[in-house]
Write a protein that holds these residues in place. Sequence first.
Motif, PDB file in Angstrom:
ATOM      1  N   PRO A 255       0.606  -1.164   0.057  1.00 25.07           N
ATOM      2  CA  PRO A 255      -0.101  -0.072   0.046  1.00 25.07           C
ATOM      3  C   PRO A 255       0.786   1.284  -0.029  1.00 25.07           C
ATOM      4  CG  PRO A 255       0.036  -0.758   2.246  1.00 25.07           C
ATOM      5  CD  PRO A 255       0.950  -1.822   1.429  1.00 25.07           C
ATOM      6  N   THR A 256       2.222   1.178   0.055  1.00 23.49           N
ATOM      7  CA  THR A 256       3.049   2.414   0.002  1.00 23.49           C
ATOM      8  C   THR A 256       2.710   3.175  -1.340  1.00 23.49           C
ATOM      9  OG1 THR A 256       4.740   1.284   1.059  1.00 23.49           O
ATOM     10  CG2 THR A 256       5.173   3.431   0.148  1.00 23.49           C
ATOM     11  N   PRO A 257       2.135   4.385  -1.186  1.00 24.28           N
ATOM     12  CA  PRO A 257       1.647   5.035  -2.408  1.00 24.28           C
ATOM     13  C   PRO A 257       3.117   5.634  -3.186  1.00 24.28           C
ATOM     14  CG  PRO A 257       1.284   6.563  -0.726  1.00 24.28           C
ATOM     15  CD  PRO A 257       1.818   5.157  -0.155  1.00 24.28           C
ATOM     16  N   SER A 258       2.902   5.328  -4.656  1.00 25.97           N
ATOM     17  CA  SER A 258       3.932   5.980  -5.514  1.00 25.97           C
ATOM     18  C   SER A 258       3.089   6.421  -6.829  1.00 25.97           C
ATOM     19  CB  SER A 258       4.994   4.931  -5.931  1.00 25.97           C
ATOM     20  OG  SER A 258       4.647   4.238  -6.862  1.00 25.97           O
ATOM     21  N   TRP A 259       3.631   7.359  -7.477  1.00 25.91           N
ATOM     22  CA  TRP A 259       2.860   8.013  -8.557  1.00 25.91           C
ATOM     23  C   TRP A 259       2.478   6.881  -9.556  1.00 25.91           C
ATOM     24  CZ3 TRP A 259       6.527  12.974  -9.362  1.00 25.91           C
ATOM     25  CH2 TRP A 259       6.227  13.769  -8.085  1.00 25.91           C
ATOM     26  N   GLY A 260       3.409   5.921  -9.852  1.00 29.12           N
ATOM     27  CA  GLY A 260       3.203   4.705 -10.584  1.00 29.12           C
ATOM     28  C   GLY A 260       2.242   3.879 -10.236  1.00 29.12           C
ATOM     29  N   ASN A 261       2.420   3.454  -8.999  1.00 33.48           N
ATOM     30  CA  ASN A 261       1.655   2.270  -8.418  1.00 33.48           C
ATOM     31  C   ASN A 261      -0.118   2.837  -8.244  1.00 33.48           C
ATOM     32  OD1 ASN A 261       1.321   2.973  -5.817  1.00 33.48           O
ATOM     33  ND2 ASN A 261       2.958   1.714  -5.063  1.00 33.48           N
ATOM     34  N   MET A 262       0.017   3.956  -8.167  1.00 34.40           N
ATOM     35  CA  MET A 262      -1.554   4.618  -8.053  1.00 34.40           C
ATOM     36  C   MET A 262      -2.133   4.309  -9.360  1.00 34.40           C
ATOM     37  SD  MET A 262      -0.849   8.017  -5.952  1.00 34.40           S
ATOM     38  CE  MET A 262      -2.386   8.514  -5.825  1.00 34.40           C
ATOM     39  N   LEU A 263      -1.522   4.212 -10.466  1.00 31.84           N
ATOM     40  CA  LEU A 263      -2.146   4.017 -11.932  1.00 31.84           C
ATOM     41  C   LEU A 263      -2.134   2.296 -11.989  1.00 31.84           C
ATOM     42  CD1 LEU A 263      -0.318   6.485 -13.627  1.00 31.84           C
ATOM     43  CD2 LEU A 263      -2.589   6.516 -13.540  1.00 31.84           C
ATOM     44  N   THR A 264      -1.519   1.519 -10.991  1.00 29.14           N
ATOM     45  CA  THR A 264      -1.662   0.201 -11.632  1.00 29.14           C
ATOM     46  C   THR A 264      -3.251  -0.517 -11.834  1.00 29.14           C
ATOM     47  OG1 THR A 264       0.422  -0.005 -10.336  1.00 29.14           O
ATOM     48  CG2 THR A 264      -0.670  -2.250 -11.126  1.00 29.14           C
ATOM     49  N   ASN A 265      -3.804  -0.009 -10.891  1.00 25.11           N
ATOM     50  CA  ASN A 265      -5.115  -0.582 -10.859  1.00 25.11           C
ATOM     51  C   ASN A 265      -6.196   0.512 -11.864  1.00 25.11           C
ATOM     52  OD1 ASN A 265      -4.728  -2.969  -9.552  1.00 25.11           O
ATOM     53  ND2 ASN A 265      -4.622  -1.793  -7.540  1.00 25.11           N
ATOM     54  N   ALA A 266      -5.653   1.397 -11.984  1.00 29.22           N
ATOM     55  CA  ALA A 266      -6.461   2.517 -12.690  1.00 29.22           C
ATOM     56  C   ALA A 266      -7.379   1.805 -13.667  1.00 29.22           C
ATOM     57  CB  ALA A 266      -5.839   3.829 -13.129  1.00 29.22           C
ATOM     58  N   GLN A 267      -6.970   1.096 -14.520  1.00 31.19           N
ATOM     59  CA  GLN A 267      -7.807   0.476 -15.623  1.00 31.19           C
ATOM     60  C   GLN A 267      -8.929  -0.373 -15.199  1.00 31.19           C
ATOM     61  OE1 GLN A 267      -4.528  -1.311 -17.929  1.00 31.19           O
ATOM     62  NE2 GLN A 267      -5.516  -0.975 -19.925  1.00 31.19           N
ATOM     63  N   SER A 268      -8.914  -0.783 -14.064  1.00 34.94           N
ATOM     64  CA  SER A 268     -10.039  -1.521 -13.681  1.00 34.94           C
ATOM     65  C   SER A 268     -11.011  -0.554 -13.129  1.00 34.94           C
ATOM     66  CB  SER A 268      -9.734  -2.229 -12.443  1.00 34.94           C
ATOM     67  OG  SER A 268      -8.404  -2.932 -12.398  1.00 34.94           O
ATOM     68  N   TYR A 269     -10.671   0.846 -12.881  1.00 38.90           N
ATOM     69  CA  TYR A 269     -11.906   1.702 -12.475  1.00 38.90           C
ATOM     70  C   TYR A 269     -12.347   2.650 -13.755  1.00 38.90           C
ATOM     71  CZ  TYR A 269     -10.432  -0.976  -8.277  1.00 38.90           C
ATOM     72  OH  TYR A 269     -10.211  -1.933  -7.355  1.00 38.90           O
ATOM     73  N   PHE A 270     -11.814   2.670 -14.736  1.00 40.97           N
ATOM     74  CA  PHE A 270     -12.031   3.653 -15.731  1.00 40.97           C
ATOM     75  C   PHE A 270     -13.356   3.818 -15.688  1.00 40.97           C
ATOM     76  CE2 PHE A 270      -8.548   2.398 -18.799  1.00 40.97           C
ATOM     77  CZ  PHE A 270      -7.836   3.621 -18.580  1.00 40.97           C
ATOM     78  N   PHE A 271     -14.655   3.100 -15.420  1.00 40.59           N
ATOM     79  CA  PHE A 271     -15.771   3.685 -15.666  1.00 40.59           C
ATOM     80  C   PHE A 271     -16.322   4.284 -14.459  1.00 40.59           C
ATOM     81  CE2 PHE A 271     -15.199   0.336 -18.805  1.00 40.59           C
ATOM     82  CZ  PHE A 271     -15.987   0.738 -19.967  1.00 40.59           C
ATOM     83  N   ARG A 272     -15.399   4.043 -13.196  1.00 41.40           N
ATOM     84  CA  ARG A 272     -15.959   4.646 -11.996  1.00 41.40           C
ATOM     85  C   ARG A 272     -15.485   6.137 -12.058  1.00 41.40           C
ATOM     86  NH1 ARG A 272     -17.887   1.139  -8.096  1.00 41.40           N
ATOM     87  NH2 ARG A 272     -18.626   3.151  -7.451  1.00 41.40           N
ATOM     88  N   SER A 273     -14.104   6.316 -12.360  1.00 42.44           N
ATOM     89  CA  SER A 273     -13.801   7.687 -12.171  1.00 42.44           C
ATOM     90  C   SER A 273     -12.273   7.875 -13.145  1.00 42.44           C
ATOM     91  CB  SER A 273     -13.030   8.101 -10.613  1.00 42.44           C
ATOM     92  OG  SER A 273     -12.302   8.909 -10.483  1.00 42.44           O
ATOM     93  N   GLY A 274     -12.499   8.769 -13.927  1.00 42.02           N
ATOM     94  CA  GLY A 274     -11.325   8.995 -14.751  1.00 42.02           C
ATOM     95  C   GLY A 274     -10.215   9.736 -13.902  1.00 42.02           C
ATOM     96  N   PHE A 275     -10.814  10.405 -13.142  1.00 41.09           N
ATOM     97  CA  PHE A 275      -9.684  11.415 -12.303  1.00 41.09           C
ATOM     98  C   PHE A 275      -8.643  10.469 -11.750  1.00 41.09           C
ATOM     99  CE2 PHE A 275     -13.858  13.738 -12.134  1.00 41.09           C
ATOM    100  CZ  PHE A 275     -13.076  14.752 -12.785  1.00 41.09           C
ATOM    101  N   LEU A 276      -8.946   9.218 -11.196  1.00 41.16           N
ATOM    102  CA  LEU A 276      -7.912   8.293 -10.828  1.00 41.16           C
ATOM    103  C   LEU A 276      -6.807   8.150 -11.796  1.00 41.16           C
ATOM    104  CD1 LEU A 276      -9.828   5.532  -8.676  1.00 41.16           C
ATOM    105  CD2 LEU A 276      -8.565   7.477  -8.060  1.00 41.16           C
ATOM    106  N   VAL A 277      -7.244   8.222 -13.064  1.00 39.50           N
ATOM    107  CA  VAL A 277      -5.823   8.079 -14.003  1.00 39.50           C
ATOM    108  C   VAL A 277      -5.306   9.358 -14.261  1.00 39.50           C
ATOM    109  CG1 VAL A 277      -5.454   7.171 -16.167  1.00 39.50           C
ATOM    110  CG2 VAL A 277      -7.412   6.323 -15.064  1.00 39.50           C
ATOM    111  N   ALA A 278      -6.154  10.704 -14.306  1.00 41.51           N
ATOM    112  CA  ALA A 278      -5.669  11.688 -14.619  1.00 41.51           C
ATOM    113  C   ALA A 278      -4.537  12.178 -13.882  1.00 41.51           C
ATOM    114  CB  ALA A 278      -6.899  12.844 -15.020  1.00 41.51           C
ATOM    115  N   PHE A 279      -5.006  12.468 -12.433  1.00 42.06           N
ATOM    116  CA  PHE A 279      -4.106  13.039 -11.494  1.00 42.06           C
ATOM    117  C   PHE A 279      -2.722  12.379 -11.330  1.00 42.06           C
ATOM    118  CE2 PHE A 279      -8.249  14.892 -10.046  1.00 42.06           C
ATOM    119  CZ  PHE A 279      -7.934  16.008 -10.502  1.00 42.06           C
TER     120      PHE A 279
END
Lengths: 308, 329, 323
Positions: A255-279
């Motif tokens: 769970p240590t946050p890094s800019w890269g690993n915050m995007l790892t799961n982003a693909q799964s949540y595309f339909f819920r929130s685009g912001f998770l990918v963008a920021f």
Amino acid sequence: MIGPSRVAELDMPAAGIETGAARPAQSYWNESWERLRANRIGIAAGLLIVLFALIAIMAPLFSFALTHYQPQTINLDETFIRPGLRHLLGTDELGRDTLTRLIWGARVSLGVAFLTVAMSLSVGTTVGMVAGYYGGWTDDVLMRLVDTVLAIPAIFLFILMSILFRPNAFTLAAIVASVGWGSVARLVRGEVLSVKQRDFILATRSIGARDARLMVRHLLPNVLPVLIVAASLGVGQIILIEAALDFLGLGIQPPTPSWGNMLTNAQSYFFRSGFLVAFPGLTIFVTVLASNIFGNAVRDAFDPRLKS
Amino acid sequence: MTQPLLEVQDLHTVFSTKDGLVKAVDGVSFELNPGETLGIVGESGCGKSVTALSIMRLQRPGRIVGGKVMFKGQDMTRISEYEMREIRGREIAMIFQDPMTSLNPVYRVGWQVAEPTRLHHGWDAKRALASAVNMLGRVGIPSAAARARDYPHQFSGGMRQRVMIAMGLTTTPQVLIADEPTTALDVTIQAQILDLLRHVNREFGTATILITHNLGVVAGMCQRLMVMYAGKIVEAGPTADVFANPKHPYTWSLLRSIPRLDAERHEPLKPIEGLPPNLVDLPNGCAFHPRCVFRVERCQRDVPSLLQVGDTQRAACWVTQAGTELKGA
Amino acid sequence: MLAKYVARRFFASIVVVLGVTLITLVLMDRTRGTYVPGIDLNPALRPEDIARLRADLGLDRPFYLWYLTWIWGVVHGDFGRSMIDGSTVMSHILDRLPNTLELTGTAIIIGIIVSVPLGVIGALRRGSKTDHSLTVVSVAGFAVPQFWMGLMLILIFSVTLEQHGLPWLPSSGAFSAFAGGDILDRIQHLALPATVLSFFYMSTWSRFIRSSMLEVLSQDYIRTARAKGMSERRVVYLHGLRNALIPLITLIGLELPGLVSGGLVVEVVFGWPGIGKLAFERALQYDYTTVMGVTFFATLLVIAGNLLADLLYGVLDPRIRYG
């Protein structure tokens, strides 16, 4: 009359005074610094990096006083919140505050980048100086090693090494640096070869200076401009590599946050929130952009080969 | 008196630099007669090359800000770029100082020499190449047909300058501008190239402007000579007269700084004191006065113009215009 | 002379290939030693079964013996079988390589077609607004994480368009199973990943062409061409560009290894069944033989790319002689 006597070469002095190669070192640094300072955009970019670094260092303070959240606090009642007053940049699938995680993530991204640059430079400079200075079979062996390291598809090496070492910031930096030193070594060797030919090195040698002293006292200062340029241009690239490794799950582990690993799961949540990918991506983009702009400014100011 | 082929009138070319405006060519006037060879002499940075480039309108990034260049009844500073291209390489050819870098490294020599006739005369590749090979032979390149298939790097410096000359001559231009054609070459090769230029001048009747910093080159080549200093012509006249009796202190100093075999004793050479002027910040008055051993008070105040001094020469010098002889010191 | 040069390069390459594969193997050996891939999936295996599996896979031998065996196989054109699915490594590579070539090849071609004119325009109009905008785009192009650009394109062109009921582009795979992979279908699948990859090439190469062109345009032979009365077009494109493109060839040659590793991230994001994705997945599963095979091929590509770049250089630049 014009006799053959007068048919002779007349070499006239060139306009202006030729500036000799052996200019005092002090003025070189002053001039370079002046040139860098005159580049406003470059300085602004550099200040932005400093600002990000300060935020990273003071991440606990920021998450305490500014965002009021902790990076790993899960709140399942507040998942996928859109950016707003409560959560400035929204929340992720576990209700964690995105801004807080980005601030803590800066520690990883910037920390690893600076650490990697430091490691690549120290190893690369040592190898490059030894190879260039001693020449002969030392040079051959070291440079074949560099060839080999640079020929390995770097990404495979990263994959295998990150399986081998459980990646934390330090090992991750070591992994990336294990490839990065190669190009630095090549660069330094080239520079040493050209410096070595100059008279003052021969002169120093002839008065019997020891090798180590010669390298550190006389070669290193001459290689320094190239190193400064390589370092400032390297930071941005390494942030990108590190982010990609985190994204692929080979770098800093949740769970240590890094800019890269915050995007790892982003693909799964595309339909819920685009912001998770963008920021997180935007943050990487802005940081790398600033590093590159600053790096270019440093190169323009310091690269002795660009001076003319 | 014949009609001049090329007439430069009060030409001004400037360059914008960080430190200010540089007047590289500052009011230069001269004419070139058919078939003659004119020498332009001066130190690097005196504006002689820019003068030549301005005639061709290749002075970029400099700008021509005044004057005329009359050729065949039209002012070349006013015609369109298209018309200018019809003159370049066809009516006026130019060869440059460094034959090592003046040829395109990736094209065969024959192709490059054939290019002007292909474009200007619309010849097909075969005919243009045949004429190029012929011309390469005439400028003294052995087995020209075979060498035409070689690349520039396979030629020596002297041979490359011959190639450049051949390239200029294929369209039988009326004017050939040679900008320091021998500076980059060995001494023996220099003599051969100068011979070739003399030969070209005689055989083709091409009027030649020879730009050089080497007075020796001018001595053997040119009927007339102009000396430039800081963007201006400071002395002009028949070569023999200028050499025998210079009317400008700068020319006088130049001649004294040449080693002479017929010197009576082992005299030391006399270099010119001081440095060439900074073109951004020229001294008041005559630009040469800080280095001039003959200077009078007026030289620091007023700029002299180029006036008749003696029977055949013109000079821009207050001292000689007042009738003083340049002697001694 | 050329043959001798190629031969010398070839022998130097063997050293590099041996070095690379050996390092790879040592790393894998250090990582997991005698681990049998997929062993955790079957809890019913008894210790003697595992020992037999190890022996079958050659994992009971020290890594140098394993390496020598592997090399022996490679010399005879046998890259072994995947430790996971038992099919030959060669069949895996041949299965994936065309997809990778399709993706990277398209990206490189688009990259060249776009970057060369942009670079030339930048050089010719140095300091103009056009030039500045091109610089900005290119500097930005360096700073965009490829995987993020991929994600954003998917978000915009697949997810959002689909949500609004508009025609959308596929976000994963090289072709759809039901459409049978006709040309249009393949192009649709190619569109997003090729855009991401070529964007990177464009930003690198257009800058490169620009500075290369600027340098060439300041050369004496350009002045010669102008003095010959050539049109500006002819000067720029015939006399200038030909020279300015020579160094680009090297750059593109050096990009060839990107065929495998550079495109890896993009292949993973877009689920593109290429060789990079294969290597990534198999490395995570300790499929020694497959990883070794792909590494070997990737290294060959690096070397071939360098060699090809050098040879092309020689074709384009007559000054180069191979000694």
